[in-house]
Motif scaffolding. Structure first.
Motif, PDB file in Angstrom:
ATOM      1  N   ASN B 200       0.879  -1.195  -0.072  1.00  0.00           N
ATOM      2  CA  ASN B 200       0.034  -0.152   0.113  1.00  0.00           C
ATOM      3  C   ASN B 200       0.868   1.321   0.053  1.00  0.00           C
ATOM      4  O   ASN B 200       1.999   1.175  -0.266  1.00  0.00           O
ATOM      5  CB  ASN B 200      -0.915  -0.025   1.228  1.00  0.00           C
ATOM      6  N   GLU B 201       0.229   2.288   0.124  1.00  0.00           N
ATOM      7  CA  GLU B 201       1.051   3.700   0.036  1.00  0.00           C
ATOM      8  C   GLU B 201       2.205   3.622   0.948  1.00  0.00           C
ATOM      9  O   GLU B 201       3.055   4.331   0.767  1.00  0.00           O
ATOM     10  CB  GLU B 201       0.100   4.715   0.286  1.00  0.00           C
ATOM     11  N   MET B 204       5.110   0.880  -0.770  1.00  0.00           N
ATOM     12  CA  MET B 204       5.272   0.847  -2.288  1.00  0.00           C
ATOM     13  C   MET B 204       5.275   2.143  -2.998  1.00  0.00           C
ATOM     14  O   MET B 204       4.835   3.329  -2.333  1.00  0.00           O
ATOM     15  CB  MET B 204       4.535  -0.038  -3.197  1.00  0.00           C
ATOM     16  N   ARG B 205       5.971   2.393  -4.190  1.00  0.00           N
ATOM     17  CA  ARG B 205       5.810   3.832  -5.058  1.00  0.00           C
ATOM     18  C   ARG B 205       5.893   3.367  -6.412  1.00  0.00           C
ATOM     19  O   ARG B 205       6.010   2.190  -6.872  1.00  0.00           O
ATOM     20  CB  ARG B 205       6.839   4.619  -4.564  1.00  0.00           C
TER      21      ARG B 205
END
Lengths: 608, 207
Positions: B200-201, B204-205
Motif C-alpha cells: 500500500n502507500e 510501495m511507490r
C-alpha cells in the motif's frame, strides 16, 4: 431570506448535520469523514466525472458520486463498503490503462500526483486491463507550462478553473468517448491561443502531471519543500504568494488561498514572472575603473568610492531617484535621508502621480465590490495587462453574473472582448453617451475602476462626464470608485509624501545633475525602462557620477559608475501598501547568495 | 556487487540448515527461486541486491537457481517455487523465456515498473514498429551505415512492448522504478512466511 433547512444524515454510522442543498461530500468532510476524490476541488463547481468519491445510500441499489449528490434528510450513507472499494479500484485501474501514466518519467513533482496517491492508497500494484498506449500530443508552446495529454485523466479541473476562476474559458473538452481530450480554444495550442492569459491556475489545480510548470518540472515533490507566505510586489494588487522552496531555490509559486486579496488566484506576473524568467543577477558591487569597464569590488571600496566622489565636490547638485517597488520601510529610509540630497523623487507610470497622491480614496473592500458589481466601468486602466487578478474578477462578474462592462481606454486590452461598450477616450460623441446611459440604466451596484490614464486631460473629462451621468440618474446610487495605479507600492509612496515623477526627463533637465543615485531595486528590467523615455539616456550620460542600486543587470546598470547589488522580492523583508490601502507583509523566501543587501541597508551605509 | 554475487553461487554447496518459523510450513528444503531480466535496465536487480546484508538471511531460506548472476542456460531452467521477473516483454525470445518460466514456477512476481506497466520500453508502443527501427538504426545523428539488424540470431521485436500480465498470468506485482530494497525485502519475507504481501502507500511507490 429564510434560513436554510437543517438536515441530519448518517454517514458510516456517524450522525452528521448539515443544511439542505449541501452535498454528501461537503457534510462528510465537515465531520472529518474522508471520502477519496480526484476531480473534486473546493472552490470549483462539482463535475462528478471521476467516480472515485462514490458512496452507497441505504435503500438505493445505485452508487452515487458524493461530490455532486445533495444529501437528503435522514439518509443513511456508507462510504467504505467492500463493493465501493472494488468499484473505486476498477475505476482507478481503468484510468491507469487509458493513457500513458508512467510515473518514473513524469515532469510533475513526484509524490504530488492525485492519481498516484489514490492508486497507492487503494493498494493498486498492477492492473487487470490491457494498457492502451495511445499516441497523445504534448503542447509545449506556452512559455511557462506544458500540457501533456499522456497524463490527463479528464477530471476537467483545468477547464473549470479556466472558466470559473480566471474567467477566460480557454480550455475545454473535445471529442467523445475514448477520443475525449482537453483542448485549448478550438483545438489550438497555448502558444497560438489569444484567450489564454498564462495565469497558470489550471496547472496549479491539475491533479496529475498533465499540466506542469516548466520551471518546476523534476524539482522534487512540493510536500518536501518549505513554504513561505509573502506578498507579490509586481503590481499594486498585492496578491498573497505561497512560495515553495528547497535548498534555497524556489521550486514553485502558488497563490495563497487564505489571502483576503487574491484568495489563491494569481496572474502570470505573480505566478511566473517573479521567478521563472532567467535574469542576470548582480551579486557584488561593481565600480568603473580607469579603463572604462565595470570591475567587481568590495562593499567598503564601492562605498568609499561614492563618499570620496561626493566629498571632492561638495557643491554638486545631487539627486536620489527611487523605484516604486520599494517596501514601506525602505521608503521611510529614503525620507530620512532626503535632506542629504538636493532632490529626491520616485519614478511612476505616466499620469500615475495624481492617482497615487490620493491614498484616502483607497477602500479595503474594493475587490469585494467588484465581486458584487452589476456594472463595471474601466477608465484609463488596463487590468488584463497590468493587474491580472483584478481582470479575472471583472471577467467573472461579466461572464458569470452578466454584469455590464464599459471600457474607456486609448489602447486595446484583453478585456475588450468582454465589454458591452469599448471606447477610445479620444473620440466620444453625443450619441455615444446616450448609449452609455442606456447600458447603465439598470445598474444597481456600479463600480468605476480608474487607472493612471484617467488623470490625463481627456481622461478627466470622461471621468467627470461619467460621474455626472450617474448624478443625472433619478434612481440608483453613484458608483463605487476604485483607483487602480500601476506601480507596485505607489500608494505607500503617495502616503509617504515623496515627489512622484511621471517623466524624469524634465526633472533631470531643470538643473544639470552631477550626482545621481537610482534605486532600481528588483525592477525586472533592472530599471532599463527609464531609458525608454525620450532624452533620458543623453541626460543620464551627462551625470558625472551615476550610482545604480539594482538586482538585475540592465542597460541602466551598464551606464553607471558604481553598481550596488540589491535583493529581490524573494529576499526582502518589510511591508507594502496595496491599491486597497491594505498594508501587506513581504517576507524573505530565500537567503541571498552573494553580497546583495536590501535597499535601506545600502542607502544607510552609503549616505547616512 | 561482486561480494553479494558470489554468495548465492556458493550456497548450494552449504548443507541445509533447520528452517526458522518464517519458512513455509512443511518444507524443510529451501525455497527455489529464479530471477529473470527482460527489457529493463537491471535497476530492479540492483535494488534487490540493495537489501544488503539481509541477503545473508535470505540465502538461509532460498536457493537462487536461475538468474542473470547464475551461470545457466535458459533451456536448463529448473523447476522453481518463485520466479521473479524484471523488465517487460519486448522481443520473441523474451516471450519464449517468460512463458517457459511461467511453466516452471509456482508463483510469478513482476518486479518493477517495466514488468508491471511496460514503463520506458513501452514508449515505443505509440509508434509503428517500422518507424521505431528506422529511427534507431537509420536516422540517428550518429548513424554511419544505416542497416536494420536482420540476422536470424537477433530476436525480432514484438509489435508492442508489453508488461508481463498481458503475456502470462502474474501472481504478484511489485511496482516501483525500481522498487525500494525494503519493499522487495518485505514482499519476499511475507512470501516466505506464507502470506500474500499487502502493498500500500506506506511500502510501495510507482516512481
Amino acid at each position: 431570506m429564510s434560513t436554510p433547512k437543517q438536515i441530519t444524515v448518517t454517514i458510516d454510522g456517524k450522525t452528521c448535520t448539515g443544511t439542505a442543498g449541501q452535498t454528501i461530500l461537503e457534510i462528510a468532510s465537515a465531520h472529518g469523514i474522508v471520502i477519496p476524490t480526484l476531480c473534486y476541488l473546493k472552490g470549483l463547481s462539482s463535475w462528478g466525472g471521476c467516480r472515485i468519491c462514490i458512496v452507497e445510500i441505504k435503500g438505493s441499489p445505485k452508487v452515487v458520486p458524493s461530490c455532486a449528490t445533495p444529501a437528503m434528510d435522514g439518509a443513511e450513507i456508507i462510504t467504505n463498503s467492500d463493493r465501493l472499494i472494488q468499484l473505486r479500484k476498477c475505476t482507478l485501474e481503468l484510468l491507469f490503462s487509458e493513457r500513458n501514466h508512467l510515473c518514473p518519467m513524469c515532469p510533475y513533482n513526484k509524490g504530488d500526483c492525485g492519481l498516484q496517491h489514490q492508486g497507492l492508497a487503494h493498494g493498486i500494484t498492477g492492473i487487470r486491463y490491457q494498457y492502451l498506449y495511445p499516441a497523445m500530443p504534448i503542447d509545449l508552446t506556452a512559455k511557462y507550462f506544458g500540457l501533456d495529454q499522456n497524463r490527463c485523466i479528464l477530471c476537467t479541473r483545468c477547464v473549470r478553473t479556466c472558466d470559473e476562476i480566471e474567467g477566460v474559458h480557454t480550455l475545454d473538452v473535445a471529442n467523445r468517448g475514448i477520443r475525449n481530450q482537453i483542448v485549448v480554444d478550438l483545438n489550438a495550442t497555448f502558444g497560438a491561443s489569444d484567450t489564454c492569459t498564462s495565469c497558470g491556475a489550471c496547472v496549479a489545480n491539475c491533479p496529475t502531471g498533465a499540466l506542469f510548470d516548466k520551471a518546476a518540472a523534476f524539482r522534487g515533490p512540493l510536500a518536501s519543500c518549505q513554504t513561505v507566505l509573502t506578498t507579490c510586489t509586481e503590481c499594486p494588487v498585492g496578491c498573497g504568494l505561497k512560495v515553495f522552496t528547497k535548498e534555497n531555490r524556489i521550486v514553485n509559486v502558488f497563490g495563497d488561498p487564505d489571502s483576503p486579496v487574491n484568495k489563491g488566484h494569481l496572474c502570470v506576473k505573480g505566478r511566473y514572472e517573479t521567478w521563472a524568467d532567467a535574469r542576470e543577477r548582480i551579486t557584488q558591487p561593481l565600480v568603473r575603473g580607469a579603463d572604462g569597464q565595470l570591475h567587481p569590488a568590495t562593499w567598503p571600496a564601492a562605498i568609499q568610492r561614492i563618499k570620496d566622489t561626493l566629498a571632492q565636490s561638495p557643491d554638486w547638485e545631487t539627486g536620489l531617484l527611487v523605484s516604486p517597488r520599494l517596501t514601506n520601510e525602505a521608503v521611510q529610509t529614503v525620507r530620512k535621508l532626503a535632506d542629504k540630497f538636493d532632490r529626491v523623487a520616485a519614478f511612476v507610470a505616466p499620469y500615475e502621480a495624481a492617482l497615487c497622491g490620493q491614498p484616502e480614496y483607497a477602500a479595503p473592500d474594493s475587490l469585494q465590490r467588484l465581486d458584487e458589481a452589476d456594472a463595471i466601468i474601466v477608465l484609463g486602466a488596463r487590468p488584463s495587462e497590468d493587474h491580472g487578478v483584478v481582470a479575472a474578477r471583472i471577467r467573472r462578474a461579466v461572464r458569470q453574473r452578466g454584469a455590464k462592462l464599459l471600457i474607456f481606454h486609448a489602447r486595446k486590452s484583453g478585456l475588450d472582448r468582454y465589454a458591452n461598450i469599448c471606447a477610445n477616450v479620444v473620440s466620444l460623441e453625443r450619441s455615444f453617451w446616450k448609449q452609455v446611459a442606456e447600458t447603465l440604466a439598470d445598474a444597481q451596484r456600479p463600480v468605476l475602476v480608474y487607472g493612471p490614464q484617467a488623470m490625463s486631460p481627456i481622461g478627466v473629462t470622461v471621468l467627470e462626464r461619467l460621474l455626472k451621468s450617474f448624478e443625472d440618474k433619478k434612481e440608483g446610487t453613484g458608483p463605487a470608485v476604485i483607483p487602480l495605479p500601476r506601480s507596485a507600492n505607489s500608494l505607500g509612496f503617495g502616503a509617504a509624501g515623496l515627489e512622484l515623477l511621471e517623466e524624469i526627463g524634465p526633472w533631470l533637465d531643470t538643473k544639470p545633475m552631477s550626482f545621481l543615485c537610482i534605486v532600481a531595486s528588483d525592477e525586472p528590467d533592472g530599471g532599463a525602462r527609464l531609458l525608454e523615455e525620450r532624452y533620458v539616456r543623453p541626460l543620464l550620460s551627462e551625470v558625472d557620477c551615476l550610482v545604480v542600486q539594482a538586482a538585475y543587470r540592465s542597460a541602466l546598470t551598464d551606464m553607471a559608475q558604481v553598481v550596488l547589488p540589491a535583493v529581490t522580492w524573494a529576499e526582502k523583508f518589510g511591508t507594502i501598501t496595496n491599491f486597497e490601502g491594505r498594508v501587506l507583509p513581504v517576507r524573505p523566501v530565500l537567503a541571498p547568495v552573494g553580497e546583495m543587501r536590501d535597499d535601506q541597508t545600502i542607502l544607510e551605509s552609503v549616505f547616512a | 556487487m561482486n561480494k553479494t554475487a558470489k554468495k548465492p553461487a556458493k550456497k548450494p554447496a552449504a548443507k541445509p540448515v533447520a528452517q526458522p518459523a518464517a519458512a513455509t510450513a512443511a518444507t524443510p528444503a529451501k525455497i527455489k527461486v529464479a530471477t529473470m531480466w527482460l527489457s529493463g535496465c537491471s535497476g530492479c536487480h540492483m535494488s534487490f541486491l540493495d537489501i544488503d546484508e539481509r541477503i545473508l538471511e535470505l540465502v538461509k531460506h532460498v536457493d537462487i537457481l536461475f538468474s542473470p548472476i547464475v551461470d545457466i542456460k535458459v533451456a536448463d531452467m529448473p523447476q522453481v517455487d518463485v520466479g521473479i521477473v524484471e523488465g517487460c516483454v519486448n522481443n520473441t525470445d523474451q516471450e519464449h523465456e517468460l512463458k517457459l518460466l511461467r511453466e516452471r514456477c509456482k508463483v510469478l512476481i513482476a518486479l518493477g515498473d517495466c514488468a508491471v506497466t511496460g514503463n520506458i520500453p513501452s514508449l515505443r508502443n505509440q509508434f509503428k514498429l517500422d518507424d521505431v527501427l528506422s529511427r534507431a538504426y537509420e536516422q540517428t545523428e550518429s548513424t554511419k551505415i544505416p542497416i536494420i539488424p536482420h540476422d536470424p540470431v537477433v530476436p525480432p521485436l514484438r509489435p508492442k512492448a508489453q508488461p508481463l500480465q498481458e503475456v502470462v498470468k502474474v501472481d504478484l506485482h511489485i511496482p516501483g522504478c525500481p522498487p525500494d530494497a525494503d519493499t522487495i525485502w518485505f514482499a519476499l519475507t511475507e512470501l516466505l512466511a506464507g502470506r500474500v504481501p499487502q502493498l500500500n502507500e506506506k511500502n510501495m511507490r510507482y516512481d
